[in-house]
Design a protein around this motif. Structure first.
Motif, PDB file in Angstrom:
ATOM      1  N   LEU A   7     -41.984  69.409   5.279  1.00  0.00           N
ATOM      2  CA  LEU A   7     -41.756  68.482   4.575  1.00  0.00           C
ATOM      3  C   LEU A   7     -43.065  68.770   3.811  1.00  0.00           C
ATOM      4  O   LEU A   7     -44.137  68.823   3.684  1.00  0.00           O
ATOM      5  CB  LEU A   7     -41.828  67.066   5.603  1.00  0.00           C
ATOM      6  CG  LEU A   7     -42.093  65.580   4.486  1.00  0.00           C
ATOM      7  CD1 LEU A   7     -40.667  65.787   4.255  1.00  0.00           C
ATOM      8  CD2 LEU A   7     -42.227  64.821   5.828  1.00  0.00           C
ATOM      9  N   HIS A  31     -37.467  69.917   3.432  1.00  0.00           N
ATOM     10  CA  HIS A  31     -37.411  68.367   3.663  1.00  0.00           C
ATOM     11  C   HIS A  31     -38.559  68.420   2.446  1.00  0.00           C
ATOM     12  O   HIS A  31     -39.855  68.771   1.714  1.00  0.00           O
ATOM     13  CB  HIS A  31     -36.902  67.676   4.133  1.00  0.00           C
ATOM     14  CG  HIS A  31     -36.902  68.017   5.526  1.00  0.00           C
ATOM     15  ND1 HIS A  31     -35.029  67.576   6.220  1.00  0.00           N
ATOM     16  CD2 HIS A  31     -36.312  69.396   6.188  1.00  0.00           C
ATOM     17  CE1 HIS A  31     -34.577  68.072   6.802  1.00  0.00           C
ATOM     18  NE2 HIS A  31     -35.499  69.420   7.199  1.00  0.00           N
ATOM     19  N   ALA A  32     -38.000  66.489   1.460  1.00  0.00           N
ATOM     20  CA  ALA A  32     -39.068  66.038   0.413  1.00  0.00           C
ATOM     21  C   ALA A  32     -38.704  64.953   0.695  1.00  0.00           C
ATOM     22  O   ALA A  32     -38.271  64.407   0.880  1.00  0.00           O
ATOM     23  CB  ALA A  32     -38.081  66.779  -0.671  1.00  0.00           C
ATOM     24  N   THR A  34     -39.831  62.029  -1.519  1.00  0.00           N
ATOM     25  CA  THR A  34     -40.049  61.298  -3.102  1.00  0.00           C
ATOM     26  C   THR A  34     -40.116  59.416  -3.212  1.00  0.00           C
ATOM     27  O   THR A  34     -39.240  58.977  -2.150  1.00  0.00           O
ATOM     28  CB  THR A  34     -38.819  62.043  -3.471  1.00  0.00           C
ATOM     29  OG1 THR A  34     -37.312  60.869  -3.546  1.00  0.00           O
ATOM     30  CG2 THR A  34     -38.666  62.946  -3.801  1.00  0.00           C
ATOM     31  N   TYR A  40     -36.428  62.495  -7.636  1.00  0.00           N
ATOM     32  CA  TYR A  40     -35.302  63.542  -6.869  1.00  0.00           C
ATOM     33  C   TYR A  40     -34.374  64.083  -8.026  1.00  0.00           C
ATOM     34  O   TYR A  40     -34.574  65.072  -8.611  1.00  0.00           O
ATOM     35  CB  TYR A  40     -35.052  62.331  -5.896  1.00  0.00           C
ATOM     36  CG  TYR A  40     -33.838  63.810  -5.266  1.00  0.00           C
ATOM     37  CD1 TYR A  40     -34.356  64.987  -4.926  1.00  0.00           C
ATOM     38  CD2 TYR A  40     -32.503  63.685  -5.887  1.00  0.00           C
ATOM     39  CE1 TYR A  40     -33.141  66.049  -4.554  1.00  0.00           C
ATOM     40  CE2 TYR A  40     -31.246  64.531  -5.858  1.00  0.00           C
ATOM     41  CZ  TYR A  40     -31.874  65.732  -4.873  1.00  0.00           C
ATOM     42  OH  TYR A  40     -31.168  67.015  -3.971  1.00  0.00           O
ATOM     43  N   TYR A  43     -35.995  66.567 -10.184  1.00  0.00           N
ATOM     44  CA  TYR A  43     -36.233  67.836 -10.132  1.00  0.00           C
ATOM     45  C   TYR A  43     -35.196  68.920 -10.163  1.00  0.00           C
ATOM     46  O   TYR A  43     -34.135  68.558 -10.785  1.00  0.00           O
ATOM     47  CB  TYR A  43     -36.237  68.267  -8.235  1.00  0.00           C
ATOM     48  CG  TYR A  43     -36.732  67.129  -7.137  1.00  0.00           C
ATOM     49  CD1 TYR A  43     -38.095  66.485  -7.781  1.00  0.00           C
ATOM     50  CD2 TYR A  43     -36.523  67.297  -6.163  1.00  0.00           C
ATOM     51  CE1 TYR A  43     -39.389  65.737  -6.513  1.00  0.00           C
ATOM     52  CE2 TYR A  43     -37.916  66.070  -5.460  1.00  0.00           C
ATOM     53  CZ  TYR A  43     -38.689  65.907  -5.857  1.00  0.00           C
ATOM     54  OH  TYR A  43     -40.104  65.789  -4.786  1.00  0.00           O
ATOM     55  N   LYS A  48     -33.186  71.470  -5.997  1.00  0.00           N
ATOM     56  CA  LYS A  48     -32.279  70.745  -5.672  1.00  0.00           C
ATOM     57  C   LYS A  48     -31.999  71.914  -4.435  1.00  0.00           C
ATOM     58  O   LYS A  48     -31.672  71.514  -2.818  1.00  0.00           O
ATOM     59  CB  LYS A  48     -31.543  69.613  -6.048  1.00  0.00           C
ATOM     60  CG  LYS A  48     -32.191  68.766  -6.822  1.00  0.00           C
ATOM     61  CD  LYS A  48     -31.232  68.312  -7.726  1.00  0.00           C
ATOM     62  CE  LYS A  48     -32.177  67.103  -8.735  1.00  0.00           C
ATOM     63  NZ  LYS A  48     -30.986  66.628  -9.662  1.00  0.00           N
ATOM     64  N   LEU A  51     -33.252  72.141  -0.989  1.00  0.00           N
ATOM     65  CA  LEU A  51     -33.789  71.266   0.083  1.00  0.00           C
ATOM     66  C   LEU A  51     -32.629  70.870   0.749  1.00  0.00           C
ATOM     67  O   LEU A  51     -30.959  70.854   0.309  1.00  0.00           O
ATOM     68  CB  LEU A  51     -33.564  70.189  -0.581  1.00  0.00           C
ATOM     69  CG  LEU A  51     -35.211  69.909  -1.470  1.00  0.00           C
ATOM     70  CD1 LEU A  51     -35.439  68.750  -2.519  1.00  0.00           C
ATOM     71  CD2 LEU A  51     -36.460  70.312  -1.083  1.00  0.00           C
ATOM     72  N   ARG A  54     -33.989  64.725   2.058  1.00  0.00           N
ATOM     73  CA  ARG A  54     -35.097  64.078   1.667  1.00  0.00           C
ATOM     74  C   ARG A  54     -35.055  62.595   1.968  1.00  0.00           C
ATOM     75  O   ARG A  54     -33.908  62.246   2.427  1.00  0.00           O
ATOM     76  CB  ARG A  54     -34.701  64.581   0.160  1.00  0.00           C
ATOM     77  CG  ARG A  54     -33.540  63.283  -0.122  1.00  0.00           C
ATOM     78  CD  ARG A  54     -33.377  63.648  -1.734  1.00  0.00           C
ATOM     79  NE  ARG A  54     -32.157  62.886  -2.075  1.00  0.00           N
ATOM     80  CZ  ARG A  54     -31.669  61.365  -2.697  1.00  0.00           C
ATOM     81  NH1 ARG A  54     -33.070  60.873  -3.073  1.00  0.00           N
ATOM     82  NH2 ARG A  54     -30.931  61.124  -3.101  1.00  0.00           N
TER      83      ARG A  54
END
Length: 429
Positions: A7, A31-32, A34, A40, A43, A48, A51, A54
């Motif tokens: 993450l 994973h992100a 934000t 997002y 990005y 993207k 990922l 998120r």
């Protein structure tokens, strides 16, 4: 993919992108976290596509963000949490502690963000650092230089900030109010400011940074970086070069001070970026520390000069695995930053080198039509390029020659303060 999830708190920017690619290449779902859906949306398509998921949270409300991120991480079997965002290093330490994954000491993590807390921690751990006072009002500002431990010149800086924003060298009483206003204007991302401003004794000498990785409390220093910095009251970085080989006794002393600073900030698992001044007498003074990988393409410099895959090393550190930090190359690398000659509207950029052998990284940050600024903070950079090679002098000469070819066209903004004609200026090294 078979590895545990990774993450990233705020996955924007080239450093985060490199971490994401390293994790995906090792079979870890990425994973992100934000701040907003709009963040997002900014990005790039490559990120993207990497990922696996998120979580959108409110970084301006740390308690809420902590709860939401931890819940998400438990749901998706997150085994490592990282950030390269200066403003999220404390939150990252808290998330890691809640999840029981390798991270920094959550009780001391604020010392790498709140510079008043940093000064106190440095004093407690015996770090050689400039004398610093927290100023809350104009009376305190006027009184500070009367202290013989400060005097003139001195430095005014925000308690919370990054990238040299709001930092001013004050040489006399007339500059104090303007410097204080500049420091107070810095609020930080996500409203993460701390009250007051700092007045700090000025440390004369040559500015360097030390790039380090700590694993389980054991620190490896990857490189010493020399910084190119503008003169005048607002000191802005114009380039970085590494590795720099200090005299052995000076290097050993610098590493001792840096390791004390790392301990003071509670950095146990991860990267650190420590800014230091080496005086004419060879003594090292620590200015600040950040609990993250250095920005400004220093990771790229390390990769190309020393052959260390710093992104994979940080991933391994965050996963609790031994990181490979031994150099496999003996080269040299430098970066030059593009800056505007004045505030205005960007009309043209010409002469920027293209990626090629010896120039592995070129980045444009500003688009034609953007409002650009004469630099007073590192965020005002228009772009950058990296030059590499085996000989330091040749690399520096080539970088300077390439920089002289770059020309920036800027149209003044409307208004009486912008009445001068448009400028097309070569960027001086």
């Amino acid at each position: 993919m078979t590895g545990r999830g990774v993450l990233l708190l705020d996955a924007g920017g080239p450093e985060s992108g490199a971490l994401a690619r390293a994790a995906a290449a090792r079979g870890h779902p990425v994973h992100a976290a934000t701040a907003t859906a709009a963040a997002y949306a900014g990005y790039g398509p490559e990120l993207k596509a990497l990922l696996a998921g998120r979580v959108v949270t409110d970084f301006a409300r740390p308690d809420r963000a902590l709860a939401e991120i931890v819940a998400y991480a438990r749901r998706y079997d997150i085994g490592a949490v990282l950030t390269v965002n200066e403003y999220l290093t404390e939150l990252t330490a808290l998330v890691c502690a809640e999840l029981g994954v390798p991270g920094n000491d959550p009780g001391r993590a604020r010392a790498a963000r709140d510079k008043a807390a940093m000064a106190e921690a440095f004093a407690a751990y015996g770090v050689r650092t400039p004398y610093t006072v927290l100023v809350r009002d104009d009376a305190g500002l006027r009184a500070a230089p009367e202290d013989p431990r400060i005097g003139f010149p001195y430095v005014v800086k925000p308690v919370s900030g990054a990238g040299s924003a709001g930092v001013t060298v004050v040489t006399g009483p007339a500059g104090a109010a303007t410097a204080a206003d500049a420091a107070r204007a810095v609020t930080g991302m996500y409203g993460s400011g701390f009250p007051g401003i700092l007045v700090q004794a000025y440390a004369a000498g040559t500015e360097y940074s030390v790039e380090s990785v700590t694993q389980g409390g054991t620190t490896t220093h990857l490189a010493v970086t020399r910084k190119r910095v503008t003169g005048g009251p607002r000191r802005v970085e114009t380039g970085h070069s590494l590795p720099i080989h200090l005299p052995p006794a000076v290097e050993a002393a610098a590493y001792r001070e840096v390791e004390a600073a790392i301990a003071a900030a509670g950095i146990r698992h991860g990267a650190s970026h420590t800014e230091v001044i080496v005086g004419a007498d060879g003594r090292c003074t620590v200015i600040e520390i950040a609990a993250r990988l250095a920005a400004g393409q220093i990771g790229v410099l390390i990769q190309h000069a020393l052959g260390i895959d710093v992104w994979t090393a940080l991933l391994d550190t965050a996963l609790g695995r031994p990181a490979e930090l031994t150099p496999t190359a003996g080269g040299y690398a430098t970066v030059r930053f593009l800056t505007s000659p004045r505030t205005g509207r960007l009309t043209s950029v010409s002469g920027l080198p293209k990626p090629q052998p010896g120039v592995p990284f070129v980045r444009r940050r500003a688009a034609i039509g953007d409002t650009v600024h004469e630099p007073s903070t590192n965020s005002h950079r228009l772009g950058s390029f990296v030059v590499t090679g085996s000989d330091a002098a040749e690399v520096e000469e080539r970088a300077d020659a390439l920089l002289r070819r770059v020309r920036i066209g800027v149209q003044p903004l409307p208004g009486p303060a912008q009445a001068r004609p448009a400028s097309t200026s070569a960027i001086a090294p």
